[in-house]
Design a protein around this motif. Structure first.
Motif, PDB file in Angstrom:
ATOM      1  N   HIS A 259      -4.600   2.475  -8.505  1.00 48.82           N
ATOM      2  CA  HIS A 259      -5.768   1.606  -8.556  1.00 48.82           C
ATOM      3  C   HIS A 259      -5.507   0.334  -7.760  1.00 48.82           C
ATOM      4  O   HIS A 259      -4.368   0.013  -7.422  1.00 48.82           O
ATOM      5  N   PHE A 260      -6.599  -0.384  -7.536  1.00 47.85           N
ATOM      6  CA  PHE A 260      -6.530  -1.563  -6.667  1.00 47.85           C
ATOM      7  C   PHE A 260      -7.457  -2.646  -7.220  1.00 47.85           C
ATOM      8  O   PHE A 260      -8.611  -2.353  -7.563  1.00 47.85           O
TER       9      PHE A 260
ATOM     10  N   CYS B 220       0.826  -1.209   0.000  1.00 48.64           N
ATOM     11  CA  CYS B 220       0.000   0.000   0.000  1.00 48.64           C
ATOM     12  C   CYS B 220       0.863   1.264   0.000  1.00 48.64           C
ATOM     13  O   CYS B 220       0.688   2.142  -0.859  1.00 48.64           O
TER      14      CYS B 220
ATOM     15  N   GLN C 250     -10.572  -0.841  -8.700  1.00 45.35           N
ATOM     16  CA  GLN C 250     -11.079   0.244  -7.842  1.00 45.35           C
ATOM     17  C   GLN C 250     -10.149   1.456  -7.871  1.00 45.35           C
ATOM     18  O   GLN C 250      -8.921   1.280  -7.852  1.00 45.35           O
TER      19      GLN C 250
ATOM     20  N   LYS D 289       1.575   3.970  -3.023  1.00 46.32           N
ATOM     21  CA  LYS D 289       1.238   5.396  -2.891  1.00 46.32           C
ATOM     22  C   LYS D 289       2.442   6.266  -3.244  1.00 46.32           C
ATOM     23  O   LYS D 289       2.291   7.326  -3.850  1.00 46.32           O
TER      24      LYS D 289
ATOM     25  N   ASP E 222      -8.524  -3.500   1.111  1.00 42.81           N
ATOM     26  CA  ASP E 222      -9.582  -2.499   0.956  1.00 42.81           C
ATOM     27  C   ASP E 222      -9.691  -1.637   2.216  1.00 42.81           C
ATOM     28  O   ASP E 222     -10.009  -0.449   2.141  1.00 42.81           O
TER      29      ASP E 222
ATOM     30  N   VAL F 273      -8.417   4.709  -5.914  1.00 37.47           N
ATOM     31  CA  VAL F 273      -8.017   4.979  -4.525  1.00 37.47           C
ATOM     32  C   VAL F 273      -8.110   6.481  -4.301  1.00 37.47           C
ATOM     33  O   VAL F 273      -7.523   7.264  -5.063  1.00 37.47           O
ATOM     34  N   GLU F 274      -8.842   6.851  -3.255  1.00 34.29           N
ATOM     35  CA  GLU F 274      -9.109   8.271  -2.976  1.00 34.29           C
ATOM     36  C   GLU F 274      -7.817   9.094  -2.892  1.00 34.29           C
ATOM     37  O   GLU F 274      -6.822   8.610  -2.311  1.00 34.29           O
TER      38      GLU F 274
ATOM     39  N   HIS G 220      -3.608   8.224   4.626  1.00 36.75           N
ATOM     40  CA  HIS G 220      -2.262   8.261   4.050  1.00 36.75           C
ATOM     41  C   HIS G 220      -1.249   8.655   5.124  1.00 36.75           C
ATOM     42  O   HIS G 220      -1.608   9.352   6.077  1.00 36.75           O
TER      43      HIS G 220
ATOM     44  N   LEU H 224      -6.538   0.650   2.226  1.00 36.83           N
ATOM     45  CA  LEU H 224      -6.628   1.664   1.160  1.00 36.83           C
ATOM     46  C   LEU H 224      -7.914   2.477   1.247  1.00 36.83           C
ATOM     47  O   LEU H 224      -8.133   3.383   0.444  1.00 36.83           O
ATOM     48  N   ASN H 225      -8.762   2.122   2.197  1.00 35.14           N
ATOM     49  CA  ASN H 225     -10.019   2.859   2.416  1.00 35.14           C
ATOM     50  C   ASN H 225     -10.910   2.849   1.156  1.00 35.14           C
ATOM     51  O   ASN H 225     -11.483   3.871   0.794  1.00 35.14           O
ATOM     52  N   THR H 226     -10.986   1.669   0.521  1.00 36.97           N
ATOM     53  CA  THR H 226     -11.853   1.533  -0.659  1.00 36.97           C
ATOM     54  C   THR H 226     -12.907   0.475  -0.327  1.00 36.97           C
ATOM     55  O   THR H 226     -12.710  -0.701  -0.585  1.00 36.97           O
TER      56      THR H 226
END
Ligand SMILES: Nc1ncnc2c1ncn2[C@@H]1O[C@H](COP(=O)(O)OP(=O)(O)OP(=O)(O)O)[C@@H](O)[C@H]1O
Ligand SMILES: [Mg+2]
Length: 243
Positions: free
Chosen positions: A83-84, A21, A74, A25, A47, A76-77, A216, A50-52
């Motif tokens: 992406h994830f 992760c 997905q 980033k 998830d 990622v904010e 983050h 990564l908060n998704t």
């Protein structure tokens, strides 16, 4: 063509998902289009880190033909370039070497970096052996983990015949471990495995909390700089190992 990284370890819980992760980033923060592929079927967890949490489709749906690959990917904010691809929640979903190969073939032209967050142990690691450009082997400073890593690398080299580059990341370093013989153990593992050390990550609350809250790492903190330094070393810069 994407560069393919496999984050691996013999022992569980050493920090592979955490490192996947934060390294991803850092790559995305440098403008490199990056995707993390979670391969631990039945034990999805990235998830949360990564908060998704709005996942509809996952890698298992794609493999079973329930969706297109793009539907399972997905965002990622806060990271345009990250992406994830989440793991299936089904323990019985078995990813084959062919599945992983096909996914990399589809994504190879779209991304700069593909990161496989692997489960611990040999089975899934062996499946990525001729797909990955580089293996990042994660170890914690305790002697059992160090011996395990040494045997793991030996197996990957001699039994799996992995010829890709391998680098070592030490995670969960504490000042006590440094005082109590870790350096000698570290020399031992570097001697035994011939692995080059890529980075040392401290055991610290900021990483724990960032995983816990899906946040983050704060810019300009030591932990943020450590992941940037690992990124820099991976792209060939002669950055010092921070600790
Ligand atoms: N440097 C660190 N400092 C503090 N806590 C950490 C650090 N690295 C990882 N952790 C914590 O350790 C636990 C295990 O981390 P993680 O899930 O990343 O390991 P893993 O190797 O992916 O595990 P598994 O083998 O089950 O996939 C998590 O609770 C995580 O928050
Ligand atoms: Mg994990």
């Amino acid at each position: 063509m994407a560069k393919i990284f496999s984050i691996a370890s013999g022992k569980g819980g050493v920090g592979k998902s955490t490192i996947s992760c934060h390294l991803a980033k850092s790559m995305a923060g440098h403008g490199e289009k990056t995707i993390i592929i979670e391969t631990d079927c039945g034990l999805r967890g990235l998830d949360i880190i990564l908060n998704t949490d709005q996942i509809v489709y996952d890698i298992g749906d794609f493999i079973s033909g329930n969706c297109e690959l793009v539907d399972a990917i997905q965002p990622v904010e806060d990271f345009d370039h990250l992406h994830f691809l989440p793991a299936s929640t089904n323990f019985k979903q078995n990813l084959s070497h062919n599945d992983l190969f096909k996914i990399c073939e589809s994504l190879g032209d779209v991304y700069d970096n593909i990161i496989f967050d692997l489960p611990s142990g040999y089975a899934m690691t062996a499946k990525t052996k001729d797909i990955s450009d580089i293996f990042l082997i994660v170890v914690t400073p305790d002697p059992v983990c160090i011996r395990n890593a040494s045997m793991f690398v030996d197996f990957l080299r001699n039994d799996c015949k992995i010829s890709a580059q391998m680098r070592l990341i030490v995670n969960k370093m504490t000042s006590n471990a440094l005082k109590k013989g870790f350096v000698e153990n570290m020399d031992y593992i570097i001697d035994q495995t011939g692995l080059q050390l890529l980075g040392i990550i401290p055991y610290c609350e900021s990483i724990m909390l960032s995983n816990f809250l899906g946040k983050h790492l704060k810019k300009r903190t030591l932990t943020h700089k450590i992941f940037d330094a690992i990124h820099d070393r991976l792209i060939g810069k002669n950055t010092k190992i921070l600790i």
